[in-house]
Design a protein around this motif. Structure first.
Motif, PDB file in Angstrom:
ATOM      1  N   ALA A 274      47.280  47.021  33.854  1.00  0.00           N
ATOM      2  CA  ALA A 274      48.412  47.697  34.476  1.00  0.00           C
ATOM      3  C   ALA A 274      48.872  46.909  35.690  1.00  0.00           C
ATOM      4  CB  ALA A 274      48.034  49.113  34.889  1.00  0.00           C
ATOM      5  N   ILE A 275      50.180  46.849  35.863  1.00  0.00           N
ATOM      6  CA  ILE A 275      50.768  46.329  37.096  1.00  0.00           C
ATOM      7  C   ILE A 275      51.197  47.555  37.875  1.00  0.00           C
ATOM      8  CG2 ILE A 275      52.597  44.944  38.102  1.00  0.00           C
ATOM      9  CD1 ILE A 275      52.575  43.271  35.537  1.00  0.00           C
ATOM     10  N   LEU A 276      50.533  47.794  38.991  1.00  0.00           N
ATOM     11  CA  LEU A 276      50.776  49.029  39.715  1.00  0.00           C
ATOM     12  C   LEU A 276      50.683  48.840  41.213  1.00  0.00           C
ATOM     13  CD1 LEU A 276      47.842  50.280  40.826  1.00  0.00           C
ATOM     14  CD2 LEU A 276      47.487  50.609  38.378  1.00  0.00           C
ATOM     15  N   VAL A 277      51.191  49.852  41.926  1.00  0.00           N
ATOM     16  CA  VAL A 277      51.120  49.887  43.381  1.00  0.00           C
ATOM     17  C   VAL A 277      50.146  50.996  43.757  1.00  0.00           C
ATOM     18  CG1 VAL A 277      52.404  50.239  45.513  1.00  0.00           C
ATOM     19  CG2 VAL A 277      53.489  49.063  43.589  1.00  0.00           C
ATOM     20  N   PRO A 278      49.035  50.667  44.416  1.00  0.00           N
ATOM     21  CA  PRO A 278      48.036  51.694  44.744  1.00  0.00           C
ATOM     22  C   PRO A 278      48.523  52.713  45.781  1.00  0.00           C
ATOM     23  CG  PRO A 278      47.096  49.495  44.865  1.00  0.00           C
ATOM     24  CD  PRO A 278      48.578  49.333  44.760  1.00  0.00           C
ATOM     25  N   ASP A 279      49.238  52.207  46.788  1.00  0.00           N
ATOM     26  CA  ASP A 279      49.789  53.099  47.805  1.00  0.00           C
ATOM     27  C   ASP A 279      50.971  52.380  48.458  1.00  0.00           C
ATOM     28  OD1 ASP A 279      47.069  51.869  49.320  1.00  0.00           O
ATOM     29  OD2 ASP A 279      48.940  51.762  50.473  1.00  0.00           O
ATOM     30  N   PRO A 280      51.811  53.105  49.200  1.00  0.00           N
ATOM     31  CA  PRO A 280      53.042  52.500  49.722  1.00  0.00           C
ATOM     32  C   PRO A 280      52.814  51.332  50.674  1.00  0.00           C
ATOM     33  CG  PRO A 280      53.178  54.886  49.768  1.00  0.00           C
ATOM     34  CD  PRO A 280      51.764  54.555  49.436  1.00  0.00           C
ATOM     35  N   THR A 281      51.610  51.209  51.228  1.00  0.00           N
ATOM     36  CA  THR A 281      51.355  50.134  52.191  1.00  0.00           C
ATOM     37  C   THR A 281      50.663  48.927  51.565  1.00  0.00           C
ATOM     38  OG1 THR A 281      49.200  51.033  52.843  1.00  0.00           O
ATOM     39  CG2 THR A 281      51.140  51.848  54.021  1.00  0.00           C
ATOM     40  N   THR A 282      50.374  49.014  50.278  1.00  0.00           N
ATOM     41  CA  THR A 282      49.646  47.936  49.595  1.00  0.00           C
ATOM     42  C   THR A 282      50.536  47.290  48.546  1.00  0.00           C
ATOM     43  OG1 THR A 282      47.558  49.115  49.898  1.00  0.00           O
ATOM     44  CG2 THR A 282      47.592  47.360  48.253  1.00  0.00           C
ATOM     45  N   PRO A 283      50.611  45.964  48.528  1.00  0.00           N
ATOM     46  CA  PRO A 283      51.428  45.310  47.505  1.00  0.00           C
ATOM     47  C   PRO A 283      50.918  45.622  46.103  1.00  0.00           C
ATOM     48  CG  PRO A 283      50.818  43.774  49.233  1.00  0.00           C
ATOM     49  CD  PRO A 283      50.004  45.011  49.456  1.00  0.00           C
ATOM     50  N   GLY A 284      51.818  45.606  45.162  1.00  0.00           N
ATOM     51  CA  GLY A 284      51.426  45.831  43.786  1.00  0.00           C
ATOM     52  C   GLY A 284      50.542  44.707  43.276  1.00  0.00           C
ATOM     53  N   GLY A 285      49.753  45.021  42.270  1.00  0.00           N
ATOM     54  CA  GLY A 285      48.855  44.029  41.715  1.00  0.00           C
ATOM     55  C   GLY A 285      48.569  44.276  40.250  1.00  0.00           C
ATOM     56  N   HIS A 286      47.850  43.337  39.680  1.00  0.00           N
ATOM     57  CA  HIS A 286      47.496  43.387  38.268  1.00  0.00           C
ATOM     58  C   HIS A 286      46.054  43.890  38.166  1.00  0.00           C
ATOM     59  CE1 HIS A 286      48.354  41.107  34.255  1.00  0.00           C
ATOM     60  NE2 HIS A 286      48.007  42.359  34.068  1.00  0.00           N
ATOM     61  N   TYR A 287      45.866  45.012  37.515  1.00  0.00           N
ATOM     62  CA  TYR A 287      44.560  45.628  37.393  1.00  0.00           C
ATOM     63  C   TYR A 287      44.095  45.600  35.942  1.00  0.00           C
ATOM     64  CZ  TYR A 287      45.219  47.280  42.153  1.00  0.00           C
ATOM     65  OH  TYR A 287      45.424  47.343  43.514  1.00  0.00           O
ATOM     66  N   TRP A 288      42.775  45.485  35.783  1.00  0.00           N
ATOM     67  CA  TRP A 288      42.197  45.356  34.447  1.00  0.00           C
ATOM     68  C   TRP A 288      41.138  46.422  34.213  1.00  0.00           C
ATOM     69  CZ3 TRP A 288      44.037  41.706  31.061  1.00  0.00           C
ATOM     70  CH2 TRP A 288      44.844  40.699  31.614  1.00  0.00           C
ATOM     71  N   GLY A 289      41.050  46.866  32.982  1.00  0.00           N
ATOM     72  CA  GLY A 289      39.966  47.743  32.577  1.00  0.00           C
ATOM     73  C   GLY A 289      38.868  46.945  31.913  1.00  0.00           C
ATOM     74  N   GLN A 290      37.804  47.641  31.566  1.00  0.00           N
ATOM     75  CA  GLN A 290      36.738  46.981  30.828  1.00  0.00           C
ATOM     76  C   GLN A 290      37.222  46.793  29.393  1.00  0.00           C
ATOM     77  OE1 GLN A 290      37.001  50.141  30.676  1.00  0.00           O
ATOM     78  NE2 GLN A 290      36.061  50.849  28.784  1.00  0.00           N
ATOM     79  N   GLY A 291      36.697  45.876  28.700  1.00  0.00           N
ATOM     80  CA  GLY A 291      37.132  45.614  27.341  1.00  0.00           C
ATOM     81  C   GLY A 291      36.545  46.588  26.344  1.00  0.00           C
ATOM     82  N   THR A 292      37.234  46.714  25.229  1.00  0.00           N
ATOM     83  CA  THR A 292      36.712  47.499  24.113  1.00  0.00           C
ATOM     84  C   THR A 292      36.765  46.633  22.861  1.00  0.00           C
ATOM     85  OG1 THR A 292      36.890  49.607  22.909  1.00  0.00           O
ATOM     86  CG2 THR A 292      38.966  48.595  23.598  1.00  0.00           C
ATOM     87  N   GLN A 293      35.666  46.591  22.151  1.00  0.00           N
ATOM     88  CA  GLN A 293      35.553  45.689  20.999  1.00  0.00           C
ATOM     89  C   GLN A 293      36.247  46.283  19.781  1.00  0.00           C
ATOM     90  OE1 GLN A 293      33.895  42.518  20.692  1.00  0.00           O
ATOM     91  NE2 GLN A 293      34.938  42.527  18.701  1.00  0.00           N
ATOM     92  N   VAL A 294      37.071  45.457  19.148  1.00  0.00           N
ATOM     93  CA  VAL A 294      37.678  45.803  17.864  1.00  0.00           C
ATOM     94  C   VAL A 294      37.206  44.768  16.854  1.00  0.00           C
ATOM     95  CG1 VAL A 294      39.821  45.954  16.559  1.00  0.00           C
ATOM     96  CG2 VAL A 294      39.692  46.917  18.868  1.00  0.00           C
ATOM     97  N   THR A 295      36.576  45.234  15.785  1.00  0.00           N
ATOM     98  CA  THR A 295      36.080  44.349  14.745  1.00  0.00           C
ATOM     99  C   THR A 295      36.683  44.763  13.415  1.00  0.00           C
ATOM    100  OG1 THR A 295      33.988  44.035  15.912  1.00  0.00           O
ATOM    101  CG2 THR A 295      34.045  43.444  13.579  1.00  0.00           C
ATOM    102  N   VAL A 296      37.360  43.821  12.779  1.00  0.00           N
ATOM    103  CA  VAL A 296      37.979  44.078  11.479  1.00  0.00           C
ATOM    104  C   VAL A 296      37.218  43.258  10.443  1.00  0.00           C
ATOM    105  CG1 VAL A 296      40.105  44.087  10.141  1.00  0.00           C
ATOM    106  CG2 VAL A 296      40.189  44.360  12.641  1.00  0.00           C
ATOM    107  N   SER A 297      36.478  43.961   9.607  1.00  0.00           N
ATOM    108  CA  SER A 297      35.612  43.274   8.647  1.00  0.00           C
ATOM    109  C   SER A 297      35.283  44.209   7.495  1.00  0.00           C
ATOM    110  CB  SER A 297      34.327  42.823   9.338  1.00  0.00           C
ATOM    111  OG  SER A 297      33.424  42.261   8.400  1.00  0.00           O
ATOM    112  N   SER A 298      35.114  43.603   6.332  1.00  0.00           N
ATOM    113  CA  SER A 298      34.696  44.387   5.169  1.00  0.00           C
ATOM    114  C   SER A 298      33.183  44.347   5.019  1.00  0.00           C
ATOM    115  CB  SER A 298      35.380  43.859   3.909  1.00  0.00           C
ATOM    116  OG  SER A 298      35.121  42.486   3.750  1.00  0.00           O
TER     117      SER A 298
END
Length: 121
Positions: free
Chosen positions: A97-121
């Motif tokens: 997400a690109i978001l602004v935490p509060d009005p006095t803090t510049p916006g930034g790029h935030y990351w979550g933890q990853g989630t594994q997706v596996t496509v296999s038969s």
């Protein structure tokens, strides 16, 4: 700020999965939410992103027509519906997400933890 992703797993080729991500904590405004993915030895790549109003979305060429991103701004949540999955979609998917935490803090790029997706038969 925390981004909590869920919904990954193992699916057969041609199947579907839905990823969810909720942003929480000190959030003043969100501009964009999206998903990246990464496989071992490769750079993280953008899968899809959407503006907070849901009026503009972009997709990687490789997922166009198969994946759909949506946002629920009231819940600070973003979703990725993945259909017709292929083995090459196998990766760790990261919510962002690109978001602004509060009005006095510049916006930034935030990351979550990853989630594994596996496509296999």
């Amino acid at each position: 700020v925390q981004l909590q992703a869920s919904g990954g797993g193992l699916v057969q080729p041609g199947g579907s999965l839905r990823l969810s991500c909720v942003a929480s904590g000190s959030i003043f405004s969100i501009n964009v939410m999206g998903w990246y993915r990464q496989t071992p030895g490769k750079q993280r790549e953008l899968v899809a992103a959407v503006t907070s109003g849901g009026d503009s979305a972009r997709y990687a060429e490789s997922v166009k027509g198969r994946f759909t991103i949506s946002i629920d701004s009231a819940k600070n949540a973003v979703y990725l519906q993945m259909n017709t999955l292929k083995p090459e979609d196998t990766a760790v998917y990261y919510c962002t997400a690109i978001l602004v935490p509060d009005p006095t803090t510049p916006g930034g790029h935030y990351w979550g933890q990853g989630t594994q997706v596996t496509v296999s038969s």
